[in-house]
Design a protein around this motif. Sequence first.
Motif, PDB file in Angstrom:
ATOM      1  N   UNK A 375       0.802  -1.221   0.000  1.00 33.02           N
ATOM      2  CA  UNK A 375       0.000   0.000   0.000  1.00 33.02           C
ATOM      3  C   UNK A 375       0.834   1.270   0.000  1.00 33.02           C
ATOM      4  N   UNK A 376       2.068   1.186   0.496  1.00 31.11           N
ATOM      5  CA  UNK A 376       2.886   2.386   0.599  1.00 31.11           C
ATOM      6  C   UNK A 376       3.563   2.441   1.961  1.00 31.11           C
ATOM      7  N   UNK A 377       4.027   3.638   2.349  1.00 29.44           N
ATOM      8  CA  UNK A 377       4.723   3.749   3.630  1.00 29.44           C
ATOM      9  C   UNK A 377       4.461   5.116   4.246  1.00 29.44           C
ATOM     10  N   UNK A 378       4.780   5.224   5.536  1.00 28.77           N
ATOM     11  CA  UNK A 378       4.675   6.489   6.249  1.00 28.77           C
ATOM     12  C   UNK A 378       6.008   6.751   6.925  1.00 28.77           C
ATOM     13  N   UNK A 379       6.431   8.029   6.923  1.00 19.68           N
ATOM     14  CA  UNK A 379       7.670   8.426   7.593  1.00 19.68           C
ATOM     15  C   UNK A 379       7.513   9.858   8.083  1.00 19.68           C
ATOM     16  N   UNK A 380       8.376  10.246   8.997  1.00 17.04           N
ATOM     17  CA  UNK A 380       8.413  11.645   9.439  1.00 17.04           C
ATOM     18  C   UNK A 380       9.367  12.371   8.506  1.00 17.04           C
ATOM     19  N   UNK A 381       8.827  13.280   7.716  1.00 16.31           N
ATOM     20  CA  UNK A 381       9.620  13.923   6.682  1.00 16.31           C
ATOM     21  C   UNK A 381      10.747  14.772   7.279  1.00 16.31           C
ATOM     22  N   UNK A 382      11.898  14.683   6.624  1.00 17.45           N
ATOM     23  CA  UNK A 382      13.080  15.488   6.967  1.00 17.45           C
ATOM     24  C   UNK A 382      13.636  15.184   8.362  1.00 17.45           C
ATOM     25  N   UNK A 383      13.323  14.017   8.881  1.00 18.46           N
ATOM     26  CA  UNK A 383      13.888  13.580  10.161  1.00 18.46           C
ATOM     27  C   UNK A 383      14.581  12.247   9.941  1.00 18.46           C
ATOM     28  N   UNK A 384      15.890  12.212  10.182  1.00 21.27           N
ATOM     29  CA  UNK A 384      16.653  10.997   9.956  1.00 21.27           C
ATOM     30  C   UNK A 384      16.612  10.093  11.185  1.00 21.27           C
ATOM     31  N   UNK A 385      16.731   8.793  10.953  1.00 20.33           N
ATOM     32  CA  UNK A 385      16.905   7.859  12.054  1.00 20.33           C
ATOM     33  C   UNK A 385      15.650   7.190  12.560  1.00 20.33           C
ATOM     34  N   UNK A 386      14.484   7.663  12.151  1.00 18.15           N
ATOM     35  CA  UNK A 386      13.244   7.043  12.625  1.00 18.15           C
ATOM     36  C   UNK A 386      12.777   5.921  11.709  1.00 18.15           C
ATOM     37  N   UNK A 387      13.182   5.951  10.481  1.00 19.73           N
ATOM     38  CA  UNK A 387      12.808   4.897   9.553  1.00 19.73           C
ATOM     39  C   UNK A 387      11.423   5.056   8.963  1.00 19.73           C
ATOM     40  N   UNK A 388      10.979   4.017   8.281  1.00 20.42           N
ATOM     41  CA  UNK A 388       9.676   4.008   7.626  1.00 20.42           C
ATOM     42  C   UNK A 388       8.828   2.848   8.134  1.00 20.42           C
ATOM     43  N   UNK A 389       7.543   3.068   8.093  1.00 20.03           N
ATOM     44  CA  UNK A 389       6.604   1.980   8.362  1.00 20.03           C
ATOM     45  C   UNK A 389       5.900   1.664   7.048  1.00 20.03           C
TER      46      UNK A 389
END
Length: 425
Positions: A375-389
């Motif tokens: 379906x796609x992914x979600x991330x916190x934009x412009x923040x490194x180190x948190x990764x993607x779901x």
Amino acid sequence: MPEGVRFFTEGHWYPEKNHADIVTLFGRNSAILSMDGDQFSFKITGFLICDNNPVVVFPKNFDTNESSFKMDASILLRTLLRYRMEKVHPKDENTFLNGSEINSNGRIISAIALLNDYQNNGLLKRVEKIKTTRSNGNIDWNSTINKTIPTINHGKPVYMAPIVNKMANNANHIVIQIHKAIISECTELWGWLTGFSSTNVSFSMPCGSENAVGILTKELTTTFLSREIYVLRNMISYLKCKIGKKSREHFEILATPYFYYTWEYICGHIFENQYGALSGIIPQPAWKETAREHNMSQRPDILFVYGDGFFILDAKYYNYNISLPGWRDTVKQLFYQYTIENRKAPATVRALSSVRSIYNAFILPENTETQVKYLGYVEVENVLGLGRIHAFALNTKKAMISYAGGIKSDIKDDIVLQLRVLKVL
């Protein structure tokens, strides 16, 4: 579509005028129905009996039609029968899964059990000793001498048709008649669901239901055969529930108002959840230097190690066409991963010594044409180190079939492979 059977989908809205009997029976119970003007929707998923007719409510985002309905309903039934055997359920959910004074699901469960037994073993049997002249066996000389006329041959009596003692099935035994009547009614109500078709022969109860319960209860004390005990108990349960339904407030339901818990168990089975073994490495937030201690817990839905990967999955019972996991769900999943990656406790280091990557995903239901749909992914934009779901939709029917039957699924391998590919992109 079996005559008299109706099916709905949880959360969909339906006009009251088309189903007035359902609204009359269940409309005052806000745990079962939502009302909005002249429309209603079901808040539960499962099976009901309304005016002696079955009603099936499918989960959200579950597609069915008249051609696939029987198979789909059977899948749902087997899923709920397994789910109700899981160890922990909320108290209010228990009333729908295991019954209460108002809601009894014993007639539904007993009917399915009796039909399955009948298909495998047939009717119960009761034998009695009879006397006959039309069979071989042990001659009853007293009866033969007293009740038959011999032929004299060379001065000696010859009995041409001696009376023989024989054990024979008694099809008219009261227990057999009760069994026939109950199977007849169960076939009419639920035969379509078990694949058992009616012979169009209807048998009536030989006595009232209260008397039948007494007869069967007495019969239960005289048998030690496990199959007979099983059948007699289910017949008693069936009849007791039928007696109780005369009350206006009495409902007959096998369902759950929390199918999202069911979806969590389904996904836990699909991915062979190792939460019990791995939960100890999950860091837990805790208050320090305060007037009172207050610890909080992180409880991911699904954890497992596969090869050199550590997987954190969240089973979400959403219709992604309408809504997606929001801020709270996203932050939790990201925090799970962040704290695991950055924890330096020896137990965590040892447990993850062979782990090279951590993968994070939402798992949603859908009747996809393929087994798994990305379906796609979600991330916190412009923040490194948190990764993607990443988010995936599973073929709901295949997942339910696997869970209901305790069958190993290759869906796990499919998603693991996709997550590994996505990791390097």
